[in-house]
Motif scaffolding. Structure first.
Motif, short mmCIF file in Angstrom:
data_model
loop_
_atom_site.label_atom_id
_atom_site.label_comp_id
_atom_site.label_asym_id
_atom_site.label_seq_id
_atom_site.Cartn_x
_atom_site.Cartn_y
_atom_site.Cartn_z
N HIS A 298 0.91 -1.10 0.00
CA HIS A 298 0.05 0.07 -0.03
C HIS A 298 0.85 1.19 -0.06
N SER A 299 0.47 2.43 -0.54
CA SER A 299 1.22 3.58 -0.53
C SER A 299 1.64 4.57 0.47
N SER A 300 0.78 4.32 1.52
CA SER A 300 1.05 5.01 2.74
C SER A 300 0.52 4.21 4.08
N LEU A 301 -0.25 3.06 4.08
CA LEU A 301 -0.28 2.53 5.16
C LEU A 301 0.93 1.83 6.00
N HIS B 162 -6.48 6.70 5.06
CA HIS B 162 -5.83 6.10 3.97
C HIS B 162 -7.14 5.40 3.05
N GLU B 163 -7.01 5.18 1.90
CA GLU B 163 -7.73 4.57 1.00
C GLU B 163 -7.09 3.25 0.38
N GLN B 164 -7.96 2.26 0.12
CA GLN B 164 -7.23 1.11 -0.46
C GLN B 164 -8.49 0.41 -1.49
N MET C 295 3.66 -4.63 7.91
CA MET C 295 3.70 -4.19 6.58
C MET C 295 5.27 -3.59 6.23
N SER C 296 6.14 -4.18 6.88
CA SER C 296 7.60 -3.94 6.86
C SER C 296 8.31 -5.34 6.63
N ASP D 260 10.43 5.82 -2.02
CA ASP D 260 9.69 4.61 -2.49
C ASP D 260 9.89 3.29 -1.32
N GLN D 261 9.01 2.72 -0.65
CA GLN D 261 9.24 1.68 0.27
C GLN D 261 10.38 1.82 1.07
N VAL D 262 10.70 2.84 1.43
CA VAL D 262 11.79 3.15 2.64
C VAL D 262 11.32 4.28 3.28
#
Length: 344
Positions: free
Chosen positions: A12-15, A323-325, A58-59, A38-40
């Motif tokens: 997910h982009s922000s969660l 957040h939206e999914q 989520m890590s 991005d992802q970090v």
């Protein structure tokens, strides 16, 4: 406070980044973001990395941050030797190097060649020896966008345990149950403290309650359907959670309790996708009820098929995060994090 980097799952982009912040605060620590790539996620906290790794869903890993540089070989090496690297690790220790590429970042670099080149340079300069099987420390270089984040791995998140708890493997199954990863994320977004009282007033068969119990909270589950409550009991017992409370009840009429955190995924089904008034009445009334039992200064995480931030405000809550999914073509899942004003 120490500076760490978190290799995020990217699902997910922000969660994932929000979960890191929530987990730190749940453990009584602040988190100061330094850089979001991005992802970090790079940030400063006094939280213990090993404890964080046990909570996060989520890590992938946590590392001690040494530098962020442009993604070019010479800049990466210079940044490493300009960091606190040599002050932290005494010479003649064994090490391994891992280079991770996020998506299609830094395509001009080949990861196997970069790993070999860095290992040779480090061994030559500081007399460290490579040991791929049992290194005393592991240097990790993450290529993300046009940057390289470098550091030392200090903790790894065991994401396989969430697969082992997927809904289909539980004694009681319901198709609307959240995945363990999303359930754990919500528990962290709600800043659920270890030893605290955690409430899910739409508990279903207990998916979120399981994750709350596994981080050391005392789960309290309420559902209007007796068969759901019975299913939650079976599932909690199956995962060794003994200190819990379950009851058949109405989320709109809680009362008689005081809780440290709330996370819940109310049932919204077909009617909710067309904004049926009955569903929105349920949200409005239950949010008022949840606000009454939540301690001041504590947090609530709730999903909905649309933005209900204004509804939360009307219930007397402060908006912390949103957040939206996308679930499928006609349905989105909106994650709301609210805080009850005051201090605890």
């Amino acid at each position: 406070m120490a500076r760490f980097f978190f290799l995020l799952s990217g699902e997910h982009s922000s969660l994932p980044a929000a979960e890191v912040v929530g987990a730190c605060e749940a453990l009584g620590h602040t988190f100061k973001p330094v850089d979001v790539l991005d992802q970090v996620l790079v940030g400063e906290t006094s939280a213990e990395p090993a404890v964080l790794a046990e909570r996060l869903a989520m890590s992938w890993m946590i590392g001690f941050h040494l530098f962020t540089s442009p993604a070019f070989k010479r800049e990466i090496l210079d940044s490493l030797f300009s960091s606190d690297f040599l002050e932290i690790f005494n010479p003649r220790k064994t090490f391994a190097i891992t280079v991770k590429r996020i998506k299609r970042s830094a395509q001009h670099l080949q990861t196997p060649e970069l790993e070999k080149w860095l290992a040779e340079k480090i061994s030559r300069e500081v007399k460290f020896k490579t040991d791929l099987r049992n290194p005393e420390f592991e240097l990790v270089f993450v290529l993300t966008g046009e940057s390289c984040v470098g550091g030392v791995k200090v903790a790894e998140v065991d994401r396989k345990r969430f697969t082992a708890r997927r809904p289909s493997r539980r004694p009681a199954f319901h198709p609307s149950t959240l995945t363990p990863v999303l359930a754990r994320c919500m528990v962290n977004l709600a800043r659920t403290p270890p030893g605290g009282i955690f409430l899910d007033p739409f508990c279903g068969v207990g998916g979120i309650l399981i994750e709350a119990g596994l981080v050391g909270a005392i789960p309290v589950g309420i559902d209007i359907k007796p068969e759901m409550v019975e299913g939650a009991k079976k599932n909690l017992e199956a995962f060794g959670i003994r200190d819990y409370r379950l009851e058949v009840g109405d989320a709109r009429k809680l009362g008689g309790m005081e809780v440290d955190a709330i996370a819940t995924d109310p049932p919204y089904g077909r009617q909710a996708t067309t904004a049926g008034s009955e569903v929105w009445d349920l949200y409005r009334e239950s949010l008022h009820s949840m606000t009454e039992v939540l301690k001041p200064g504590r947090f609530l995480c709730i999903t909905a098929p649309a933005d209900i931030r204004e509804t939360g405000k009307e219930a007397g809550l402060e908006v912390v995060d949103y957040h939206e999914q996308k679930v499928h073509r006609s349905l989105i899942r909106c994650f709301h994090v609210f805080r009850k004003p005051g201090s605890f």
